[in-house]
Design an enzyme around this catalytic site. Sequence first.
Site, PDB file in Angstrom:
ATOM      1  CB  THR A  35      -1.015  -0.125   1.143  1.00 30.88           C
ATOM      2  OG1 THR A  35      -1.751  -1.008   1.207  1.00 30.88           O
ATOM      3  CG2 THR A  35      -1.746   1.342   1.329  1.00 30.88           C
ATOM      4  N   GLY A  96       6.134  -0.627  -0.102  1.00 32.29           N
ATOM      5  CA  GLY A  96       7.256   0.323   0.026  1.00 32.29           C
ATOM      6  C   GLY A  96       7.397   0.421   1.493  1.00 32.29           C
ATOM      7  CB  ALA A  97       9.786   1.108   3.731  1.00 34.65           C
ATOM      8  CG  ASP A  98       6.076   4.989   5.921  1.00 30.91           C
ATOM      9  OD1 ASP A  98       5.745   5.675   5.033  1.00 30.91           O
ATOM     10  OD2 ASP A  98       5.534   4.240   6.458  1.00 30.91           O
ATOM     11  N   GLY A 110       2.629   4.259   7.228  1.00 22.58           N
ATOM     12  CA  GLY A 110       2.261   5.502   7.093  1.00 22.58           C
ATOM     13  C   GLY A 110       0.749   5.753   6.444  1.00 22.58           C
ATOM     14  N   GLY A 111       0.590   4.530   5.776  1.00 18.45           N
ATOM     15  CA  GLY A 111      -0.671   4.509   5.193  1.00 18.45           C
ATOM     16  C   GLY A 111      -1.664   3.728   6.054  1.00 18.45           C
ATOM     17  CD  GLU A 117       1.627  -1.747   4.447  1.00 18.35           C
ATOM     18  OE1 GLU A 117       1.558  -1.009   3.536  1.00 18.35           O
ATOM     19  OE2 GLU A 117       2.442  -1.388   5.407  1.00 18.35           O
TER      20      GLU A 117
END
Length: 239
Positions: A35, A96-98, A110-111, A117
């Site tokens: 996400t 993805g990653a923050d 973050g989402g 996830e």
Amino acid sequence: MISKDEQKILAARTAIDTLIREGKIFSGMKIGLGTGSTAIPAVKRLSERIDDGTLTDIKAVVTSFQTENCCRDWGIPVFTLNDRSIGGQLDLAIDGADEIDEENNLIKGGGAALLLEKIVAYNSKLFVIVADSSKSVKNMGTAFPLPVEIIAFARLCVQKRIEKLGGKCVLREGVRKCGPVITDNGNQILDVTWETPVDPRKMEDEIAKIPGVVETGFFTKLRPTVFIAQKDCSVVVRQ
């Protein structure tokens, strides 16, 4: 030099194309899809490689309503981990990653999709992260807030326990919505920061012990392959 948004697209496209070229993504695979603003370009690229005939019979397990909507719009079949054709195990997950530290420990969520996830990532044979250069950091805990998904009933209890671990907690509020963010699982999010860097592996374990915590955004129990796009249009791959 390219922008952050352009880096996200570059990382996503490079990861999908490289994994196909190396034989790590192939027809018939069961793939977990993450996400967020970097994961979605990867979903888009995957759909393009299905459309051009490179891949067939891909089965996707998604981590949010956002990703599910994109898959349905772009023609990627969506399943759950419990479906017989998936059997609770995925061949690969891409997300993805923050934040990503030098040991490939991650902060994600973050989402607000960290729970699904993590379930998807930890039930995949191969875990791949795509990111722009701003996500690569030396230390964790002080800059991007660590998301912690909690049961609403235990909000104050969890907050006090995290404060004893040195963390400052902020209940995540909705945008264009009154009140807190509600996750796809019906829970709330505490965003946590510390004044000084923390050991993500130790802190993941400590927070997970707190009653009322559903999941944390620290991902430290597996080492992903990471594709990080740079401002100069290159992509660094970290195994």
